[in-house]
Design a protein around this motif. Structure first.
Motif, PDB file in Angstrom:
ATOM      1  N   ASP A   1      95.868  42.192  17.592  1.00 34.23           N
ATOM      2  CA  ASP A   1      97.015  42.243  18.500  1.00 34.23           C
ATOM      3  C   ASP A   1      97.938  41.124  18.045  1.00 34.23           C
ATOM      4  O   ASP A   1      97.632  39.946  18.189  1.00 34.23           O
ATOM      5  CB  ASP A   1      96.521  42.036  19.940  1.00 34.23           C
TER       6      ASP A   1
ATOM      7  N   THR B   1     111.532  39.365  16.166  1.00 33.65           N
ATOM      8  CA  THR B   1     112.525  39.510  15.098  1.00 33.65           C
ATOM      9  C   THR B   1     112.857  38.120  14.530  1.00 33.65           C
ATOM     10  O   THR B   1     112.976  37.931  13.319  1.00 33.65           O
ATOM     11  CB  THR B   1     113.813  40.155  15.659  1.00 33.65           C
TER      12      THR B   1
ATOM     13  N   ARG C   1     108.700  38.802  28.601  1.00 28.57           N
ATOM     14  CA  ARG C   1     109.934  38.024  28.578  1.00 28.57           C
ATOM     15  C   ARG C   1     110.187  37.327  29.902  1.00 28.57           C
ATOM     16  O   ARG C   1     109.964  37.897  30.966  1.00 28.57           O
ATOM     17  CB  ARG C   1     111.129  38.947  28.320  1.00 28.57           C
TER      18      ARG C   1
HETATM   19  O1  PRX Z   1     108.081  39.695  24.374  1.00 22.67           O
HETATM   20  C1  PRX Z   1     107.447  39.687  23.115  1.00 22.67           C
HETATM   21  C2  PRX Z   1     107.164  41.116  22.704  1.00 22.67           C
HETATM   22  O2  PRX Z   1     108.269  41.534  21.951  1.00 22.67           O
HETATM   23  C3  PRX Z   1     109.208  40.466  21.790  1.00 22.67           C
HETATM   24  C4  PRX Z   1     109.821  40.500  20.435  1.00 22.67           C
HETATM   25  O3  PRX Z   1     110.511  41.700  20.286  1.00 22.67           O
HETATM   26  P1  PRX Z   1     111.171  42.087  18.892  1.00 22.67           P
HETATM   27  O4  PRX Z   1     111.999  40.966  18.391  1.00 22.67           O
HETATM   28  O5  PRX Z   1     111.824  43.399  19.086  1.00 22.67           O
HETATM   29  O6  PRX Z   1     109.972  42.238  17.907  1.00 22.67           O
HETATM   30  C5  PRX Z   1     108.999  43.199  18.155  1.00 22.67           C
HETATM   31  C6  PRX Z   1     108.059  43.239  16.982  1.00 22.67           C
HETATM   32  C7  PRX Z   1     107.589  41.925  16.515  1.00 22.67           C
HETATM   33  C8  PRX Z   1     108.393  39.223  22.033  1.00 22.67           C
HETATM   34  O7  PRX Z   1     109.199  38.141  22.410  1.00 22.67           O
HETATM   35  N1  PRX Z   1     105.934  41.203  21.880  1.00 22.67           N
HETATM   36  C9  PRX Z   1     105.848  41.498  20.570  1.00 22.67           C
HETATM   37  N2  PRX Z   1     104.559  41.569  20.183  1.00 22.67           N
HETATM   38  C10 PRX Z   1     103.801  41.294  21.260  1.00 22.67           C
HETATM   39  C11 PRX Z   1     104.680  41.043  22.338  1.00 22.67           C
HETATM   40  N3  PRX Z   1     104.215  40.717  23.560  1.00 22.67           N
HETATM   41  C12 PRX Z   1     102.880  40.620  23.729  1.00 22.67           C
HETATM   42  N4  PRX Z   1     101.991  40.852  22.735  1.00 22.67           N
HETATM   43  C13 PRX Z   1     102.394  41.191  21.492  1.00 22.67           C
HETATM   44  N5  PRX Z   1     101.501  41.432  20.536  1.00 22.67           N
END
Ligand code: PRX
Length: 650
Positions: free
Chosen positions: A415, A420, A519
């Motif tokens: 997990d 980004t 978030r």
């Molecule tokens: O809130 C967290 C969630 O997705 C956010 C980042 O989104 P993005 O920039 O679109 O990237 C998604 C792919 C890396 C984070 O701040 N998030 C992402 N992965 C997880 C997660 N929340 C919990 N567990 C995860 N494994």
């Protein structure tokens, strides 16, 4: 800013990796401990050591430059090229004829490109870009379906030092125009169509719309995905991909680029305002991508590795393109929807190509659960040895289903938490080195100083919620928001001096395992993708009948969050179901299908603070059908809440 996330999760199951997996894993528990301790003691020495495994035309003078925070630099003075590292480096040895990309289109057409073949295509396309006047530093928009050409376009840009900005193919013409303008893009690379659930997505048509409002764009390259699609080619501006490729040389040496040369911009939603162009650079990003891909996925030469993300998201950038190709891995790539033509399409692909590693998102897993176990159970998934999850917190029951039904109880689950902005995975199990718990991303990777703190920046006691921050710079971190250094500072570096603020809430348990809770601001997480509430609201408000709108997420079994819109109409406009549908369509047109509202509710007024801020927190309770317990003392007009609740019941 307050810590308003409380954890209600009490999950105590733990899973040891199977003995066979541990025995073959590249990183053992002891090795993980050694790496983590080394990185704590000597971060620069640690990163420098690992950067040695990449190809550098010229080695760096200094590993790190922290003299102008938060504008950090890595491998200062070094020169390298990402495309060289992903391609040329592999041609001399045994990987030359290895499959780099095994691709399947949604209609069932297939292609395989070896490293040699991919190199040839990338070199030619890079020369094609040069022929169109694209030079080092120019920005290029890539708006493509999930075909190998999307990756070829990215690598070709990287090869000549052009900065790509990939826009997810589900975004609308408006979104493409906004991003073209923000980046000052010179060229757009697109396709006539892409396939999605048997339907053609008319990408080129959207680009035609976008280019009416994109004055910086001079040319458009169009890949022909389907025969006989009647796209209009604008004379003097548009050129077919195959025509461009027909008379260019395949000799295109990779540019020697500074380690801090920009590699790409990727737009992501912020909690307020327009999308942020997250900027990543060359050397540090490549190191993060390659190293984490190797460690987290325990990648072996014979693996068939499949990341189901779209290249339009950061997961696709780092874990379809740059990470795996830098490691000479074999990447499975699939164009279409997981339920086309049937709900077992993913499992059919795994059976057919003997996929060994699957990396997907909780939103997809929840859809698979809904579709039923008979689909995976009807296919041979015995080739799988490792599973990954990304994009949002995975709820323990989805984790258990993934583990049992897809992994047959024998595959560790990684997990992976990252963003980004972080460029590469930050918190994740190393699969042969630690036990896992359903719903926890476990511990930061060696070298990553992620911790949970209170609002003063002090570490919080175990099991207490707080903010997830990163205390020390790392190589693949974003460098700025394109064109907006001030916003970069304000968004990520102003809450705690010198510390990176993730905007996620989290807690650490007694084992030091991190549980990310989502978030802390108002961003929606729909199907693992971040959407700004503000963007959806803006789209609603630009409809002629809408006065004001507030958008909140509400729990959704499949998508993680569904989009619920509270809308006030202009004077004299009657509310109707027809108008609800019209508004849903309107948002879809403005932003893309991803942002289609699940629920539109009309109201006479929105709950606001005395200073005029919409209290989304209260709306979230109403949208979820919860009795709100939060503080309402700043609410201006209490009767509004009562009316909204009444309406909900009605
Ligand atoms: O809130 C967290 C969630 O997705 C956010 C980042 O989104 P993005 O920039 O679109 O990237 C998604 C792919 C890396 C984070 O701040 N998030 C992402 N992965 C997880 C997660 N929340 C919990 N567990 C995860 N494994």
């Amino acid at each position: 800013m307050s810590v308003n996330i409380t954890s209600v999760l009490n999950e105590t199951r733990r899973f040891e990796p199977p003995a066979g997996f541990v025995a073959a894993a590249a990183i053992s528990a002891a090795e993980r401990d050694r790496l983590a301790a080394w990185a704590e003691k000597d971060p620069e020495g640690f990163w420098a050591h690992h950067a040695e495994s990449l190809h550098w035309f010229k080695k760096w003078d200094a590993v790190f430059d922290g003299s102008n925070p938060p504008f950090f630099k890595w491998f200062v003075g070094g020169t390298t090229n990402v495309s060289y590292n992903c391609l040329d480096r592999h041609l001399a040895g045994p990987h030359r004829n290895k499959a780099a990309i095994i691709w399947e289109g949604e209609p069932g057409d297939t292609r395989t490109l070896t490293y040699q073949q991919l190199h040839y295509q990338v070199c030619k396309f890079a020369n094609g870009l040069k022929q169109l006047g694209v030079a080092k530093g120019d920005r290029v928009t890539i708006y493509m379906p999930m075909t190998p050409e999307a990756v070829i376009a990215m690598l070709a840009c990287a090869r000549i030092g052009a900065v790509h900005s990939v826009i997810f193919g589900g975004f609308s013409a408006e979104a493409v125009a906004d991003r073209n303008n923000d980046a000052g893009a010179k060229l757009v690379i697109t396709s006539d169509i892409g396939w999605r659930r048997g339907n053609a997505v008319h990408l080129k048509q959207n680009v035609d719309e976008a280019l009416k409002k994109s004055p910086t764009v001079k040319n458009c390259v169009v890949f022909q995905r389907a025969r006989n699609t009647s796209v209009h080619m604008h004379p003097g501006r548009d050129v077919w991909w195959h025509d461009l490729m027909s008379d260019v040389s395949a000799d295109c040496p990779a540019e020697e680029l500074d380690s801090e040369h920009p590699l790409f911009i990727l737009y992501t939603s912020g909690s307020t305002g327009k999308p942020k162009g997250v900027l990543h650079t060359t050397g540090g990003y490549l190191l993060g991508a390659a190293l984490t891909h190797k460690w987290v996925f325990d990648i072996k030469d014979e693996d068939v590795y499949w990341c189901t993300a779209d290249v339009g998201w950061i997961t696709g950038h780092t874990y379809i393109a740059y990470g795996p190709l830098a490691n000479a891995a074999t990447v499975m790539m699939y164009e279409g929807a997981p339920n086309h033509p049937r709900e077992d399409r993913f499992w059919e692909i795994i059976e057919k190509y003997r996929v060994t590693i699957l990396y997907t998102a909780p939103t997809a897993i929840r859809a698979f659960i809904k579709w039923g176990d008979q689909h995976p159970k009807g296919r041979d998934l015995s080739s799988l040895r490792l599973l990954g999850s990304v994009g949002e917190p995975i709820n323990p029951e989805a984790w258990m289903w993934y583990h049992e039904v897809i992994g047959g109880g024998r595959c560790p689950i990684v997990d992976t938490w990252w963003q980004t902005e972080t460029g590469s995975i930050m918190i994740s199990p190393l699969p042969g080195a630690m036990f896992t718990k359903p719903g926890s991303a476990t511990k930061p990777l060696p070298g990553i100083a992620a911790v949970v703190v209170d609002k003063e920046g002090n570490p919080v006691p175990a099991n207490q919620g707080g903010f997830l921050v990163v205390k020390r710079p790392w190589p693949s971190m974003m460098r700025t928001i394109y064109g907006d250094d001030e916003r970069f500072k304000a968004t990520y570096w102003s809450n705690y001096p010198g510390i990176y603020f993730t905007a996620d809430g989290a807690r650490q348990d007694d084992d030091g395992y991190i549980w990310v809770m989502g978030r802390v601001d108002d961003v929606l997480n729909v199907s693992g993708h971040r959407l700004s509430t503000m963007e959806v609201e803006s789209a609603l408000v630009n409809h002629p009948k809408v006065a004001e709108a507030a958008v909140v997420g509400r729990p959704d079994e499949i998508k993680g969050e569904g989009i619920c819109c509270f809308v006030t109409l202009k004077q004299g406009v009657p509310a109707s179901d027809g108008l609800k549908d019209e508004l849903k369509k309107h948002v879809t047109k403005e932003i893309g299908a991803l942002a289609r509202p699940d629920d539109v509710r009309f109201t006479d007024a929105l709950p606001k603070t005395r200073s005029g801020k919409i209290m989304r927190r209260l709306l979230r309770d109403i949208a979820a059908g919860r009795e709100g317990k939060g503080d309402t003392t700043t609410l201006e007009d209490y009767s509004i809440l009562a009316k909204l609740r009444e309406q909900d019941e009605g």
